[in-house]
Motif scaffolding. Structure first.
Motif, PDB file in Angstrom:
ATOM      1  N   GLU A  21       0.808  -1.221   0.000  1.00  0.00           N
ATOM      2  CA  GLU A  21       0.000   0.000   0.000  1.00  0.00           C
ATOM      3  C   GLU A  21       0.843   1.274   0.000  1.00  0.00           C
ATOM      4  OE1 GLU A  21       0.704  -1.412   4.162  1.00  0.00           O
ATOM      5  OE2 GLU A  21      -0.143  -2.389   2.405  1.00  0.00           O
ATOM      6  N   ASP A  22       2.118   1.166   0.336  1.00  0.00           N
ATOM      7  CA  ASP A  22       3.020   2.318   0.325  1.00  0.00           C
ATOM      8  C   ASP A  22       3.756   2.476  -1.003  1.00  0.00           C
ATOM      9  OD1 ASP A  22       2.416   2.971   3.023  1.00  0.00           O
ATOM     10  OD2 ASP A  22       3.866   1.494   3.720  1.00  0.00           O
ATOM     11  N   GLY A  23       3.449   1.597  -1.975  1.00  0.00           N
ATOM     12  CA  GLY A  23       4.115   1.673  -3.267  1.00  0.00           C
ATOM     13  C   GLY A  23       5.485   1.019  -3.281  1.00  0.00           C
ATOM     14  N   LEU A  24       5.757   0.172  -2.274  1.00  0.00           N
ATOM     15  CA  LEU A  24       7.033  -0.541  -2.188  1.00  0.00           C
ATOM     16  C   LEU A  24       6.829  -1.983  -2.628  1.00  0.00           C
ATOM     17  CD1 LEU A  24       8.240   0.750   1.289  1.00  0.00           C
ATOM     18  CD2 LEU A  24       8.825   1.649  -0.973  1.00  0.00           C
ATOM     19  N   VAL A  25       7.864  -2.550  -3.231  1.00  0.00           N
ATOM     20  CA  VAL A  25       7.821  -3.954  -3.633  1.00  0.00           C
ATOM     21  C   VAL A  25       8.406  -4.786  -2.495  1.00  0.00           C
ATOM     22  CG1 VAL A  25       8.612  -5.670  -5.299  1.00  0.00           C
ATOM     23  CG2 VAL A  25       7.954  -3.379  -6.088  1.00  0.00           C
ATOM     24  N   VAL A  26       7.569  -5.626  -1.912  1.00  0.00           N
ATOM     25  CA  VAL A  26       7.982  -6.534  -0.846  1.00  0.00           C
ATOM     26  C   VAL A  26       8.475  -7.813  -1.522  1.00  0.00           C
ATOM     27  CG1 VAL A  26       7.261  -7.755   1.239  1.00  0.00           C
ATOM     28  CG2 VAL A  26       6.211  -5.547   0.654  1.00  0.00           C
ATOM     29  N   VAL A  27       9.631  -8.315  -1.073  1.00  0.00           N
ATOM     30  CA  VAL A  27      10.284  -9.456  -1.723  1.00  0.00           C
ATOM     31  C   VAL A  27      10.565 -10.556  -0.699  1.00  0.00           C
ATOM     32  CG1 VAL A  27      12.321 -10.197  -3.035  1.00  0.00           C
ATOM     33  CG2 VAL A  27      11.409  -7.877  -3.358  1.00  0.00           C
ATOM     34  N   GLY A  28      10.345 -11.788  -1.106  1.00  0.00           N
ATOM     35  CA  GLY A  28      10.685 -12.948  -0.289  1.00  0.00           C
ATOM     36  C   GLY A  28      11.011 -14.118  -1.210  1.00  0.00           C
ATOM     37  N   ILE A  29      11.187 -15.294  -0.595  1.00  0.00           N
ATOM     38  CA  ILE A  29      11.387 -16.498  -1.406  1.00  0.00           C
ATOM     39  C   ILE A  29      10.182 -17.411  -1.231  1.00  0.00           C
ATOM     40  CG2 ILE A  29      13.902 -16.371  -1.390  1.00  0.00           C
ATOM     41  CD1 ILE A  29      13.854 -18.747   0.643  1.00  0.00           C
ATOM     42  N   THR A  30       9.963 -18.236  -2.229  1.00  0.00           N
ATOM     43  CA  THR A  30       8.792 -19.108  -2.221  1.00  0.00           C
ATOM     44  C   THR A  30       8.958 -20.278  -1.259  1.00  0.00           C
ATOM     45  OG1 THR A  30       9.617 -20.496  -4.019  1.00  0.00           O
ATOM     46  CG2 THR A  30       8.333 -18.524  -4.641  1.00  0.00           C
ATOM     47  N   ASP A  31       7.833 -20.902  -0.964  1.00  0.00           N
ATOM     48  CA  ASP A  31       7.845 -22.109  -0.145  1.00  0.00           C
ATOM     49  C   ASP A  31       8.687 -23.190  -0.815  1.00  0.00           C
ATOM     50  OD1 ASP A  31       6.912 -23.598   2.156  1.00  0.00           O
ATOM     51  OD2 ASP A  31       5.643 -24.708   0.765  1.00  0.00           O
ATOM     52  N   PHE A  32       8.594 -23.288  -2.135  1.00  0.00           N
ATOM     53  CA  PHE A  32       9.403 -24.241  -2.903  1.00  0.00           C
ATOM     54  C   PHE A  32      10.891 -23.989  -2.644  1.00  0.00           C
ATOM     55  CE2 PHE A  32      11.795 -25.298  -6.753  1.00  0.00           C
ATOM     56  CZ  PHE A  32      11.392 -26.601  -6.992  1.00  0.00           C
ATOM     57  N   ALA A  33      11.300 -22.713  -2.668  1.00  0.00           N
ATOM     58  CA  ALA A  33      12.713 -22.368  -2.473  1.00  0.00           C
ATOM     59  C   ALA A  33      13.178 -22.673  -1.059  1.00  0.00           C
ATOM     60  CB  ALA A  33      12.949 -20.897  -2.801  1.00  0.00           C
ATOM     61  N   GLN A  34      12.378 -22.288  -0.055  1.00  0.00           N
ATOM     62  CA  GLN A  34      12.824 -22.530   1.322  1.00  0.00           C
ATOM     63  C   GLN A  34      12.895 -24.014   1.609  1.00  0.00           C
ATOM     64  OE1 GLN A  34      11.297 -23.855   4.214  1.00  0.00           O
ATOM     65  NE2 GLN A  34       9.317 -24.263   3.251  1.00  0.00           N
ATOM     66  N   GLU A  35      11.988 -24.795   1.000  1.00  0.00           N
ATOM     67  CA  GLU A  35      12.025 -26.241   1.195  1.00  0.00           C
ATOM     68  C   GLU A  35      13.297 -26.842   0.581  1.00  0.00           C
ATOM     69  OE1 GLU A  35       9.105 -29.565  -0.304  1.00  0.00           O
ATOM     70  OE2 GLU A  35       8.154 -28.323   1.243  1.00  0.00           O
ATOM     71  N   ALA A  36      13.664 -26.348  -0.601  1.00  0.00           N
ATOM     72  CA  ALA A  36      14.879 -26.827  -1.267  1.00  0.00           C
ATOM     73  C   ALA A  36      16.132 -26.466  -0.473  1.00  0.00           C
ATOM     74  CB  ALA A  36      14.969 -26.252  -2.676  1.00  0.00           C
ATOM     75  N   LEU A  37      16.118 -25.293   0.167  1.00  0.00           N
ATOM     76  CA  LEU A  37      17.276 -24.857   0.950  1.00  0.00           C
ATOM     77  C   LEU A  37      17.435 -25.666   2.234  1.00  0.00           C
ATOM     78  CD1 LEU A  37      17.041 -20.988   0.593  1.00  0.00           C
ATOM     79  CD2 LEU A  37      18.917 -22.436  -0.189  1.00  0.00           C
ATOM     80  N   GLY A  38      16.349 -26.084   2.820  1.00  0.00           N
ATOM     81  CA  GLY A  38      16.415 -26.753   4.121  1.00  0.00           C
ATOM     82  C   GLY A  38      16.426 -25.723   5.238  1.00  0.00           C
TER      83      GLY A  38
END
Length: 128
Positions: A21-38
């Motif tokens: 809502e502030d016009g910022l792009v919030v970034v994270g990693i997907t569930d698929f990615a975190q699962e692959a990382l452990g």
């Protein structure tokens, strides 16, 4: 297999993003990615104020298995870090789409979000 949040956009490199809502792009990693990382043990954040281009390596996530570069899904200025992850990086494993967000970017061009995949396209990508 978890349900992918429909309001997010997804990169081939397994980051997700949305415009808040502030016009910022919030970034994270997907569930698929975190699962692959452990089990995630550390996040090496960039500097607030750093200017990044779409596709740039912006931070590194370390897990018990490996270290993985995370890429900027859009160009812009990094304006916020999820500092809670410094003490509890495992939050990325527990809440990849909520409390486990990584950074916020003030985008140079919001239209770059349209270059990312929607949830159906990303699901097809990870299903191979």
């Amino acid at each position: 297999m978890s349900v992918l949040p429909g309001h997010l956009k997804y990169a081939e490199s397994h980051e997700w993003a949305y415009l808040d809502e502030d016009g910022l792009v919030v970034v994270g990693i997907t569930d698929f990615a975190q699962e692959a990382l452990g089990d995630i043990v550390a996040v090496n954040f960039p500097e607030v104020g750093a200017d990044v281009s779409e596709g740039d390596d912006v931070l590194m996530i370390e897990s018990v298995k490996t270290a993985s570069d995370i890429h900027a899904p859009v160009s812009g200025e990094i304006v916020a870090l999820n500092e809670a992850l410094e003490d509890t990086p495992e939050m990325i494993n527990d809440e990849p789409y909520d409390g486990g967000w990584l950074i916020k970017i003030a985008p140079h061009d919001e239209a770059e979000l349209e270059d990312l995949m929607d949830s159906e396209e990303y699901q097809a990508e990870i299903d191979g």
